[in-house]
Structure formats: structure tokens, C-alpha cells
Design a protein around this motif. Structure first.
Motif, PDB file in Angstrom:
ATOM      1  N   MET A  52       0.852  -1.195   0.000  1.00  0.00           N
ATOM      2  CA  MET A  52       0.000   0.000   0.000  1.00  0.00           C
ATOM      3  C   MET A  52       0.881   1.236   0.000  1.00  0.00           C
ATOM      4  SD  MET A  52      -2.569   1.277   3.013  1.00  0.00           S
ATOM      5  CE  MET A  52      -3.192   2.949   3.007  1.00  0.00           C
ATOM      6  N   THR A  53       0.581   2.188  -0.853  1.00  0.00           N
ATOM      7  CA  THR A  53       1.277   3.468  -0.852  1.00  0.00           C
ATOM      8  C   THR A  53       0.231   4.569  -0.829  1.00  0.00           C
ATOM      9  OG1 THR A  53       3.080   2.565  -2.147  1.00  0.00           O
ATOM     10  CG2 THR A  53       2.893   4.941  -2.058  1.00  0.00           C
ATOM     11  N   ALA A  54       0.286   5.399   0.182  1.00  0.00           N
ATOM     12  CA  ALA A  54      -0.684   6.475   0.291  1.00  0.00           C
ATOM     13  C   ALA A  54      -0.355   7.571  -0.708  1.00  0.00           C
ATOM     14  CB  ALA A  54      -0.678   7.031   1.712  1.00  0.00           C
ATOM     15  N   ALA A  55      -1.375   8.349  -1.040  1.00  0.00           N
ATOM     16  CA  ALA A  55      -1.175   9.473  -1.951  1.00  0.00           C
ATOM     17  C   ALA A  55      -0.269  10.514  -1.320  1.00  0.00           C
ATOM     18  CB  ALA A  55      -2.533  10.102  -2.288  1.00  0.00           C
ATOM     19  N   PRO A  65      -5.415   7.662   5.928  1.00  0.00           N
ATOM     20  CA  PRO A  65      -4.170   7.201   5.288  1.00  0.00           C
ATOM     21  C   PRO A  65      -3.940   7.773   3.892  1.00  0.00           C
ATOM     22  CG  PRO A  65      -5.260   5.382   6.391  1.00  0.00           C
ATOM     23  CD  PRO A  65      -6.207   6.538   6.457  1.00  0.00           C
ATOM     24  N   SER A  66      -5.017   7.968   3.144  1.00  0.00           N
ATOM     25  CA  SER A  66      -4.884   8.448   1.763  1.00  0.00           C
ATOM     26  C   SER A  66      -4.334   9.858   1.667  1.00  0.00           C
ATOM     27  CB  SER A  66      -6.242   8.381   1.049  1.00  0.00           C
ATOM     28  OG  SER A  66      -7.187   9.194   1.713  1.00  0.00           O
ATOM     29  N   GLU A  67      -4.376  10.602   2.777  1.00  0.00           N
ATOM     30  CA  GLU A  67      -3.885  11.980   2.761  1.00  0.00           C
ATOM     31  C   GLU A  67      -2.523  12.110   3.451  1.00  0.00           C
ATOM     32  OE1 GLU A  67      -6.747  14.857   4.072  1.00  0.00           O
ATOM     33  OE2 GLU A  67      -8.415  13.825   3.085  1.00  0.00           O
ATOM     34  N   ASP A 110       1.715  10.952   3.572  1.00  0.00           N
ATOM     35  CA  ASP A 110       2.820  10.674   2.656  1.00  0.00           C
ATOM     36  C   ASP A 110       3.651   9.516   3.200  1.00  0.00           C
ATOM     37  OD1 ASP A 110       4.921  10.744   0.881  1.00  0.00           O
ATOM     38  OD2 ASP A 110       5.851  12.523   1.757  1.00  0.00           O
ATOM     39  N   GLY A 137      -0.398   1.912  -7.404  1.00  0.00           N
ATOM     40  CA  GLY A 137      -0.716   3.231  -6.847  1.00  0.00           C
ATOM     41  C   GLY A 137      -0.300   4.398  -7.722  1.00  0.00           C
ATOM     42  N   ASN A 189       5.578   5.448  -5.253  1.00  0.00           N
ATOM     43  CA  ASN A 189       5.088   6.828  -5.259  1.00  0.00           C
ATOM     44  C   ASN A 189       6.099   7.823  -4.710  1.00  0.00           C
ATOM     45  OD1 ASN A 189       2.778   7.653  -6.473  1.00  0.00           O
ATOM     46  ND2 ASN A 189       1.437   7.336  -4.712  1.00  0.00           N
TER      47      ASN A 189
END
Length: 374
Positions: free
Chosen positions: A1-4, A91-93, A95, A118, A169
């Protein structure tokens, strides 16, 4: 998983240099009902640093990592990343990239598609995605495996894919949640060095959770030793091994012998099991203070019993454990139970076989002394 990666974080990342505060955990607490998992935890991780949370099961290390990732926000306190309060952000917000113990790869996607998962949106046109995936697979040593599926790879290769995906990312923070515990010992040792080398090459700030002391000692710039939801000590691997801050750290990190004693003299003498021993660390302590003492096996000196130096204890050998470059010798000196580390060739000269007697010297400067809680 890599957050935005939010634009505001990207803007500040370029201004940070190694040694600057990148991640700040301030008075963070976490409760699950009436159970307190974290007690006012505070720490700072510097930009480009590799920090490991180390402790036994249930100590709170994974809870703290999940709080940093936003998967389980803290009950109290706050978390700052590059000066930005992320305590309650989803998590999506945030880094970060994360690698789980279970790899968490998509079984129906190829290796290349997993790494590229991602990389979406206008910032990632197809040619850039293709180049980024090729670059990462090359970095993790899987340049020719892009078209395979996860089930066709070994466990170590799957974890490399998970690592490449977490880094795709270009996150400012890499989180590793027991990333090597599912692998066998030889693969684990090799891959941990690869992870450390990659982290140093990329300069990405990294936080890892593990219960494996050797793993933590081998790759970390600093280690955060945790117990029962609290931080016991933060320091370099050498510092926590050589200068533990508490009896828990002294007993948990590495091997050691420990015994109870009483301070008998302001000149640094303690009495343990009726035997008087010198202990430099006991000099500032009050007469009669009850203490717990620790000593590392490599600091216990052995001689033949018939050549015992002054102050040595006559000890009986109760067991031998061959470990390759050293043998770990179990000893009984009256009521004291000691461990000593001896080279195999020296063991022969000592004639140290089970049941034999040897002279054991505990150097006063090597005894670690902790005052017992009243």
C-alpha cells in the motif's frame, strides 16, 4: 500500500536535510476500551533516519506504527510529519509507503502491475509509470520478473515486490511492519541487509517494527525499545546494548546474567549470594540499597580453577552451547547462575567440561547495576 502524496508535503520535503526532524510523536496515547495500549509516547525521527520499534509481543510497537500510518489514530496526543499535523488524517492523505508482514500483493496482477498499482492520475502518465516500475524492479533485483504473478515467486521475492510497490510513489516515509518475520533465517538475514542498503541509497526516512533483536541491531540508526505501552529507551544499537537504561532493556537486549545484590560499601562493593564483588556502578549508591546486577557473557573472564586470579569466583560448569565462533558456558558459582562466552580453542585449554570447575571473574567496570523499585 502506498498512500497518496499531498502537494503540501511535497513542497516541504525538499527543504528537509538529514538530521532535521521529520516525524514527531508527541504524548501519544491509545486506548481500546479500558485497555491502555500506549502511555504518552513521545519521540522524534530525523529525516533519512532508519528507526526500529523493538519489543516483545503486546508492547505497543505495532499500535504506534498503525497510529503513524493513520490505520488506528491515537486517542490522545498528536503526530507531526514535516511539521504538518497528521494525527487524524486518513491514510490516503498521508505521505508514506507501507510493507506488511503478509506481503499483501494482489494475486491476480502481475509483478509489474502490483508495483504500478498506486501510480495513477495526471502525475503518472503511462511512459512515466513504465519507467518507474522498471527502475524499481531493477533496484530490488527483479528486473526480469515483471510479467510473473506473485504465486510464481519465492517469499523473499514477493517481499521485494511489496517493497518496490511501497516505494513507487516516492514517499517521504517508509513503514515496515514485521516485514521479514515470514521468511526463513537465511533469506531474512540477506533481505534485511538489502533493505538497509536500499534505504541508505534512497535516503528515505524509515520506521520498522520487529520483535527480532538481531534484525533491529543490524539495520537501525536508532532503536526504540518498548515495554507495556511505554518507551524504555531510545538510542543507537551500541548504546542500548552497552548502556541499557533499565533492567528491562538489560535483560531483553542480547544475552546476560543477572542476580540480586545489596550495596555493602561506598567504595563500590556489593554482596550477592554471600559473596563480595566489586561494582563501579554501585559507588554512588547508599549502603544497604537493594540492586539487580547484569553482566554480558563476553565480559565474564574464565581461568583454570588452579590458576584463579584474586577476586575470582570458583564456578562449576553446568552446560555448554556451541555457537560457531564462540561457546556459551553455563556456570554455577554458589547461588549465582552465570553465562560466559568463550572461543572453542580456549575452552579446551580451560578443560571446561560439564561438572568441571573454573575460575570466573566479573570485572567491576562491566557490572550493570540498577536500584530495585521500593
Amino acid at each position: 500500500m502506498t498512500a497518496a502524496v499531498p502537494d503540501v508535503a511535497t513542497a516541504t520535503a525538499a527543504t528537509l536535510r538529514p538530521g532535521d526532524a521529520y516525524l514527531q510523536v508527541e504524548e501519544v496515547g491509545k486506548q481500546f476500551g479500558t485497555f491502555v495500549a500506549l502511555h504518552r509516547v513521545s519521540l522524534t525521527v530525523q529525516a533519512g533516519e532508519f528507526v526500529t520499534f523493538l519489543g516483545p509481543s503486546g508492547c505497543g510497537k505495532t499500535t504506534l506504527l498503525r497510529g503513524i500510518a493513520g490505520l488506528d489514530p491515537p486517542t490522545t496526543g498528536r503526530i507531526l510529519q514535516e511539521g504538518r499535523d497528521i494525527t487524524h488524517l486518513p491514510p490516503s492523505e498521508r505521505d508514506f509507503g507501507i510493507v506488511f508482514q503478509s506481503y499483501a500483493l494482489f494475486p491476480n496482477l502481475t509483478v509489474a502491475a502490483n508495483v504500478a498499482y498506486g501510480l495513477r492520475g495526471p502525475a503518472w502518465p503511462k511512459p512515466r509509470v513504465r519507467d518507474r516500475v522498471a527502475e524499481l524492479l531493477g533496484i530490488v533485483g527483479l528486473a526480469d520478473q515483471g510479467q510473473k504473478f506473485p504465486a510464481q515467486l519465492s517469499g523473499g521475492q514477493q517481499q521485494r515486490v511489496a517493497l518496490a510497490r511501497a516505494l513507487a510513489n516516492e514517499p517521504g516515509l517508509l513503514l515496515l511492519d514485521e516485514p521479514l518475520s515470514a521468511l526463513d533465517a537465511i533469506v531474512r538475514q540477506h533481505l534485511r541487509q538489502e533493505i538497509r542498503s536500499l534505504q541508505q541509497r534512497l535516503g528515505v526516512t524509515t520506521v520498522m517494527v520487529t520483535h527480532d533483536q538481531e534484525e533491529a541491531m543490524g539495520v537501525s540508526d536508532r532503536i526504540v525499545v518498548m515495554s507495556r505501552g511505554r518507551i524504555e529507551q531510545i538510542g543507537t544499537p551500541a548504546a542500548i546494548y552497552e548502556r541499557p537504561a533499565s533492567p528491562f532493556v538489560a535483560g531483553f537486549i542480547g544475552h546476560s546474567s543477572h542476580f540480586e545484590a545489596v550495596v555493602d560499601s561506598p567504595s563500590g562493593v556489593i554482596v550477592a549470594g554471600g559473596m563480595r564483588l566489586g561494582a563501579e556502578a554501585a559507588r554512588p549508591l547508599l549502603f544497604g540499597a537493594r540492586v539487580t546486577c547484569f553482566i554480558r557473557p563476553e565480559h565474564v573472564r574464565l581461568d583454570r580453577a588452579d590458576a584463579a586470579p584474586p577476586g575470582a569466583l570458583i564456578a562449576r560448569v553446568t552446560g555448554l552451547e556451541f555457537l560457531g565462533p564462540v561457546c556459551r558456558v553455563s556456570l554455577e558459582a554458589g547461588p549465582l547462575r552465570l553465562l560466559a562466552a568463550v572461543a572453542p580453542v580456549d575452552l579446551v585449554a580451560l578443560e571446561a567440561v560439564p561438572g568441571a570447575e573454573v575460575a570466573a571473574t566479573l570485572p567491576p567496570e562491566r557490572l550493570m547495576v540498577f536500584v530495585d523499585d521500593v
